[in-house]
Enzyme design. Structure first.
Site, PDB file in Angstrom:
ATOM      1  N   THR A 145      27.185  31.345  30.727  1.00 29.73           N
ATOM      2  CA  THR A 145      27.308  30.429  31.853  1.00 29.73           C
ATOM      3  C   THR A 145      28.698  29.807  31.923  1.00 29.73           C
ATOM      4  O   THR A 145      29.339  29.577  30.881  1.00 29.73           O
ATOM      5  CB  THR A 145      26.260  29.304  31.732  1.00 29.73           C
ATOM      6  OG1 THR A 145      26.457  28.367  32.780  1.00 29.73           O
ATOM      7  CG2 THR A 145      26.348  28.555  30.415  1.00 29.73           C
ATOM      8  N   SER A 187      24.066  20.095  28.915  1.00 29.20           N
ATOM      9  CA  SER A 187      22.605  19.989  28.774  1.00 29.20           C
ATOM     10  C   SER A 187      22.219  20.797  27.535  1.00 29.20           C
ATOM     11  O   SER A 187      23.035  21.578  27.023  1.00 29.20           O
ATOM     12  CB  SER A 187      21.895  20.587  29.996  1.00 29.20           C
ATOM     13  OG  SER A 187      22.019  22.004  29.995  1.00 29.20           O
ATOM     14  N   TYR A 189      20.205  23.230  27.524  1.00 32.18           N
ATOM     15  CA  TYR A 189      20.302  24.637  27.948  1.00 32.18           C
ATOM     16  C   TYR A 189      21.742  25.157  27.788  1.00 32.18           C
ATOM     17  O   TYR A 189      21.980  26.206  27.183  1.00 32.18           O
ATOM     18  CB  TYR A 189      19.852  24.803  29.413  1.00 32.18           C
ATOM     19  CG  TYR A 189      20.491  26.007  30.047  1.00 32.18           C
ATOM     20  CD1 TYR A 189      20.117  27.292  29.661  1.00 32.18           C
ATOM     21  CD2 TYR A 189      21.531  25.871  30.971  1.00 32.18           C
ATOM     22  CE1 TYR A 189      20.754  28.411  30.198  1.00 32.18           C
ATOM     23  CE2 TYR A 189      22.164  26.977  31.505  1.00 32.18           C
ATOM     24  CZ  TYR A 189      21.770  28.241  31.111  1.00 32.18           C
ATOM     25  OH  TYR A 189      22.410  29.346  31.616  1.00 32.18           O
ATOM     26  N   HIS A 190      22.708  24.403  28.342  1.00 29.95           N
ATOM     27  CA  HIS A 190      24.101  24.864  28.248  1.00 29.95           C
ATOM     28  C   HIS A 190      24.556  24.918  26.781  1.00 29.95           C
ATOM     29  O   HIS A 190      25.360  25.777  26.398  1.00 29.95           O
ATOM     30  CB  HIS A 190      25.021  23.962  29.074  1.00 29.95           C
ATOM     31  CG  HIS A 190      24.860  24.130  30.570  1.00 29.95           C
ATOM     32  ND1 HIS A 190      24.083  23.298  31.340  1.00 29.95           N
ATOM     33  CD2 HIS A 190      25.378  25.039  31.435  1.00 29.95           C
ATOM     34  CE1 HIS A 190      24.136  23.686  32.612  1.00 29.95           C
ATOM     35  NE2 HIS A 190      24.909  24.745  32.698  1.00 29.95           N
ATOM     36  N   LYS A 193      23.850  28.187  25.220  1.00 30.36           N
ATOM     37  CA  LYS A 193      24.798  29.246  25.609  1.00 30.36           C
ATOM     38  C   LYS A 193      26.113  29.099  24.832  1.00 30.36           C
ATOM     39  O   LYS A 193      26.788  30.086  24.550  1.00 30.36           O
ATOM     40  CB  LYS A 193      25.074  29.176  27.113  1.00 30.36           C
ATOM     41  CG  LYS A 193      23.860  29.455  27.972  1.00 30.36           C
ATOM     42  CD  LYS A 193      23.494  30.929  27.970  1.00 30.36           C
ATOM     43  CE  LYS A 193      22.298  31.204  28.847  1.00 30.36           C
ATOM     44  NZ  LYS A 193      21.951  32.607  28.971  1.00 30.36           N
TER      45      LYS A 193
END
Ligand code: NAD
Ligand code: USQ
Length: 398
Positions: A145, A187, A189-190, A193
């Site tokens: 991302t 976040s 989520y990030h 990554k």
């Protein structure tokens, strides 16, 4: 090429599987179907009526004569099944979409933070360990991302993965090397990554796994040249407060007359790409991994950048809808500038589709066509990044 599409039942994975199959590749989808279960858990559904995966691949066979294999498997936990699959399929490329990909969902509760870390890191690490254990010479293409770079306004065009830094050695002479761009995830989520990047760096260097990490921007749109061939092939379209992404959400909100939910000032600038370009980029990446060495190839998979408030006004002007400023549930900069290089994919032949070129109309039509499937109570974002964000939102709604 024999290509495994991990997460091939999802929003990006399904049209990518069709696109690769249409271009003569032998495709097998691997998916745990967890994304469909999350819809049930949240009590939401895709704007578009997506058919079960078995029906999707049958429709593709009927329309094109092409077979797409399907394997149901949880990459994060079914390690032995994964090694058996790799040994049986001996793929030339593996495209890895199979992660929990929503920032709001990852910030919703401690349980979902832990789920996101467990799912994403184990899925990625299991894949890399299995590739090495089985000894397959497959090119791993991962969907990362743009969010790993963070959203500080920096006076440079974001490079593709690496930053060249120079610092004095013990004798005071300048020493130059490339390092992974300092990561600033916004976040959980990030964050997964960002951590994935280190797993890739290690396995590329230690085991010579050929890896491409695609730092993708926010994907908008729904349909591709392949998904329009039959109604049973239609792609997923998320609009809810957890999984819906900003531009697709605005399109649906406009279609049902819901004031467009701009978070805060709307000065956030983000990178975007249309789903039709996503599938082309995946093919360009998968087909070009033969000569990769021990350094991970990072490509920024983006075609343009926009401010959130500009997007809201573009959609509002196109469809005729009011725009609202809502308290931002996220801890993020109110305003930022962003510009990123995408030379790698342009060099491979990507011809960017721009927002202005008519595809917005296609998305507006889809949003209007399926507007009766929208549950407006699921539009607000109710995942707060921290206590402060929650209390600001509560105060402002009084
Ligand atoms: P999605 O949720 O629609 O699809 C992900 C798919 O992976 C789902 O079908 C899900 O069932 C599957 N999956 C998840 N965990 C799994 C596991 N442990 N084992 C097997 N299957 C599993 O998401 P998407 O929008 O298609 O995103 C795909 C990838 O692209 C993600 O990694 C995401 O981070 C990345 N990405 C997406 C966007 C976007 O705007 N959608 C932008 C940038 C990057
Ligand atoms: N936003 C609004 N209103 C909304 C929804 C979002 O103003 O109704 C704002 C957010 O506050 C944020 C921006 O729009 O500033 C983008 O939010 P988003 O939900 O569209 O995107 P994001 O959370 O960053 O995540 C999405 C995908 C993720 C992918 C990422 C690419 O879900 O998988 O990795 O885009 S990027 O943003 O480049 O990191």
């Amino acid at each position: 090429m024999r290509i495994l599409i991990l997460g091939g039942d999802g929003f990006c994975g399904w049209p990518s599987a069709l696109h690769l199959s249409a271009h003569g590749h032998q495709v097998t989808i691997v998916d745990s179907l967890v994304r469909r279960r999350i819809d049930d858990e949240l009590g939401v559904q895709s704007l578009t009526p997506i058919t079960p995966l078995s029906e999707r691949v049958q429709a593709w066979r009927e329309v094109t004569g092409n077979e797409i294999g399907v394997v149901e498997l949880d990459l994060a936990h079914d390690y032995d099944a994964l090694t058996e699959l790799l040994a049986a399929e001996n793929p030339d490329a593996i495209v890895h979409f199979a992660e929990q990909r929503a920032a709001p969902y990852s910030m919703k509760s401690p349980a979902l933070k832990r789920y996101t870390v467990d799912n994403n890191l184990n899925a990625t690490h299991n894949l890399l360990a299995a590739v090495v254990q089985v000894g397959v010479d497959a090119h791993v293409v991962h969907l990362g991302t743009m969010g790993v770079y963070g959203y500080e306004s920096v006076p440079v065009d974001l490079p593709e993965g690496y930053l060249t830094v120079s610092y004095p050695d013990r004798d005071g002479r300048p020493h130059t090397r490339d390092i992974l761009y300092p990561t600033q995830p916004g976040s959980v989520y990030h964050l997964t990554k960002s951590l994935d990047q280190l797993l890739f760096q290690f396995y590329a260097r230690n085991d010579g796994v050929r890896i491409t990490d695609l730092h993708q921007g926010i994907v908008w749109g729904t349909q591709t040249d392949e998904t329009v061939l039959d109604p049973r092939l239609i792609n997923r379209f998320d609009y809810d407060g957890d999984f819906g992404t900003v531009l697709n959400r605005f399109l649906v909100q406009a279609a049902v007359g819901y004031p467009l939910t701009v978070h805060g000032t709307g000065g956030q600038t983000r990178a975007f790409i249309n789903i039709r370009d996503t599938v082309r980029c995946i093919r360009l990446a998968a087909e070009s991994g033969a000569d990769l060495g021990s350094r991970v190839r990072v490509m920024n998979q983006v075609t343009e950048t926009h401010r959130v408030s500009d997007l809201a006004h573009l959609v509002a002007d196109t469809v005729g809808a009011p725009v609202a400023a809502v308290p931002n549930p996220r801890a993020e900069a109110d305003e930022n500038q962003l510009s990123a290089r995408n030379d790698h994919l342009l060099g491979l032949g990507l011809e960017p589709t721009r927002l202005a070129t008519g595809l917005l109309k296609e998305s507006v039509e889809i949003a209007q066509k399926y507007a009766d499937r929208v549950d407006v109570s699921r539009i607000p974002c109710t995942s707060y990044w921290n206590r402060d964000r929650r209390s600001v939102a509560a105060e402002q709604s009084r």
